[in-house]
Design a protein around this motif. Structure first.
Motif, PDB file in Angstrom:
ATOM      1  N   SER A 113       0.835  -1.206   0.000  1.00  0.00           N
ATOM      2  CA  SER A 113       0.000   0.000   0.000  1.00  0.00           C
ATOM      3  C   SER A 113       0.866   1.250   0.000  1.00  0.00           C
ATOM      4  O   SER A 113       1.928   1.284   0.630  1.00  0.00           O
ATOM      5  CB  SER A 113      -0.916   0.018   1.225  1.00  0.00           C
TER       6      SER A 113
ATOM      7  N   LEU B 204     -16.583  -6.887   6.269  1.00  0.00           N
ATOM      8  CA  LEU B 204     -16.181  -5.955   5.215  1.00  0.00           C
ATOM      9  C   LEU B 204     -17.318  -5.920   4.203  1.00  0.00           C
ATOM     10  O   LEU B 204     -17.689  -6.947   3.639  1.00  0.00           O
ATOM     11  CB  LEU B 204     -14.884  -6.434   4.552  1.00  0.00           C
TER      12      LEU B 204
ATOM     13  N   LYS C 212     -18.686  -4.553   0.660  1.00  0.00           N
ATOM     14  CA  LYS C 212     -18.237  -4.019  -0.630  1.00  0.00           C
ATOM     15  C   LYS C 212     -19.380  -4.049  -1.622  1.00  0.00           C
ATOM     16  O   LYS C 212     -20.181  -4.983  -1.626  1.00  0.00           O
ATOM     17  CB  LYS C 212     -17.086  -4.860  -1.184  1.00  0.00           C
TER      18      LYS C 212
ATOM     19  N   MET D 188      -4.094  -9.866   2.584  1.00  0.00           N
ATOM     20  CA  MET D 188      -4.986  -8.721   2.735  1.00  0.00           C
ATOM     21  C   MET D 188      -4.169  -7.499   3.126  1.00  0.00           C
ATOM     22  O   MET D 188      -3.165  -7.613   3.824  1.00  0.00           O
ATOM     23  CB  MET D 188      -6.014  -9.041   3.832  1.00  0.00           C
TER      24      MET D 188
ATOM     25  N   ASN E 203      -5.372  -1.783   5.096  1.00  0.00           N
ATOM     26  CA  ASN E 203      -6.196  -0.608   4.768  1.00  0.00           C
ATOM     27  C   ASN E 203      -7.690  -0.903   4.904  1.00  0.00           C
ATOM     28  O   ASN E 203      -8.475  -0.018   5.248  1.00  0.00           O
ATOM     29  CB  ASN E 203      -5.882  -0.099   3.364  1.00  0.00           C
ATOM     30  N   SER E 204      -8.085  -2.153   4.622  1.00  0.00           N
ATOM     31  CA  SER E 204      -9.499  -2.539   4.795  1.00  0.00           C
ATOM     32  C   SER E 204      -9.919  -2.355   6.251  1.00  0.00           C
ATOM     33  O   SER E 204     -11.013  -1.874   6.535  1.00  0.00           O
ATOM     34  CB  SER E 204      -9.707  -4.001   4.402  1.00  0.00           C
TER      35      SER E 204
ATOM     36  N   ASN F  23     -10.236   1.372   7.101  1.00  0.00           N
ATOM     37  CA  ASN F  23     -11.489   1.937   6.573  1.00  0.00           C
ATOM     38  C   ASN F  23     -12.680   1.578   7.446  1.00  0.00           C
ATOM     39  O   ASN F  23     -13.546   2.420   7.708  1.00  0.00           O
ATOM     40  CB  ASN F  23     -11.733   1.446   5.135  1.00  0.00           C
ATOM     41  N   ILE F  24     -12.723   0.318   7.901  1.00  0.00           N
ATOM     42  CA  ILE F  24     -13.849  -0.135   8.723  1.00  0.00           C
ATOM     43  C   ILE F  24     -13.933   0.661  10.016  1.00  0.00           C
ATOM     44  O   ILE F  24     -15.011   1.065  10.446  1.00  0.00           O
ATOM     45  CB  ILE F  24     -13.756  -1.657   9.019  1.00  0.00           C
TER      46      ILE F  24
END
Length: 196
Positions: free
Chosen positions: A55, A137, A139, A171, A174-175, A178-179
């Protein structure tokens, strides 16, 4: 002949994107005079293979990269040539020989360890999320909303003072940010390849 290189990317180089990293590698290999094997066709590309993308803004250490050489070269010679032409914030730390039938980097290095440093508020939000039984998550893809539990991908986590140590599988963290609504500008992220 296939080689697996391990490199560190830090300081200002952490702002190089995945696609730009491939371009940097291509130029660096050419400048170093490494006898690369190229793909066939109208636009030959050097045979370079990276693992899961890093990332933007993440420092990375011991990152693997596979290359194919046209001519034989010792690991020591290759390491010396590459580091002699390398740029600030980027260095190669190790080279190993690999078999042509070797598994891909993505298969060999599914888990990555992250050190996330930040203020108490950001780390508390992340730690609370990691402590949940489920991490959902959500999407939207092609007009459909998909919900997936990503908790099984969290292999280990612990909090020590102003840092969270985290091991995750296939993974980006960053996921998770964001959560739990963490701005990546408020934290410092280092990624380390977990060797088998």
């Amino acid at each position: 002949m296939k080689k697996r290189l391990f490199f560190n990317k830090y300081d200002d180089m952490k702002y190089i994107s995945h696609l730009d990293l491939l371009r940097v590698m291509d130029r660096l290999l050419r400048r170093s005079g490494v006898p690369m094997k190229y793909s066939q066709g109208f636009h030959p590309r050097p045979k370079i293979s990276l693992g899961n993308p890093i990332s933007l803004g993440t420092e990375a250490f011991n990152e693997p990269m596979d290359i194919e050489l046209r001519d034989d070269m010792t690991n020591e010679e290759l390491l010396k040539k590459l580091n002699s032409k390398s740029v600030l914030g980027f260095e190669f730390v190790k080279v190993i020989d690999i078999d042509n039938k070797a598994a891909s980097i993505a298969d060999d290095y599914k888990e990555m360890r992250y050190e996330i440093i930040g203020d108490e508020s950001s780390l508390k939000k992340l730690y609370n999320l990691l402590s949940q039984d489920e991490i959902l998550l959500v999407k939207e893809k092609k007009g459909k909303v998909e919900t997936k539990d990503i908790k099984p991908r969290i292999k280990f986590f612990e909090k020590k003072e102003n840092m969270i140590n985290l091991i995750i599988e296939n993974m980006s963290p960053n996921s998770l940010f964001n959560i739990c609504d963490i701005d990546v500008k408020d934290i410092s992220i280092k990624r380390f390849c977990v060797e088998k």
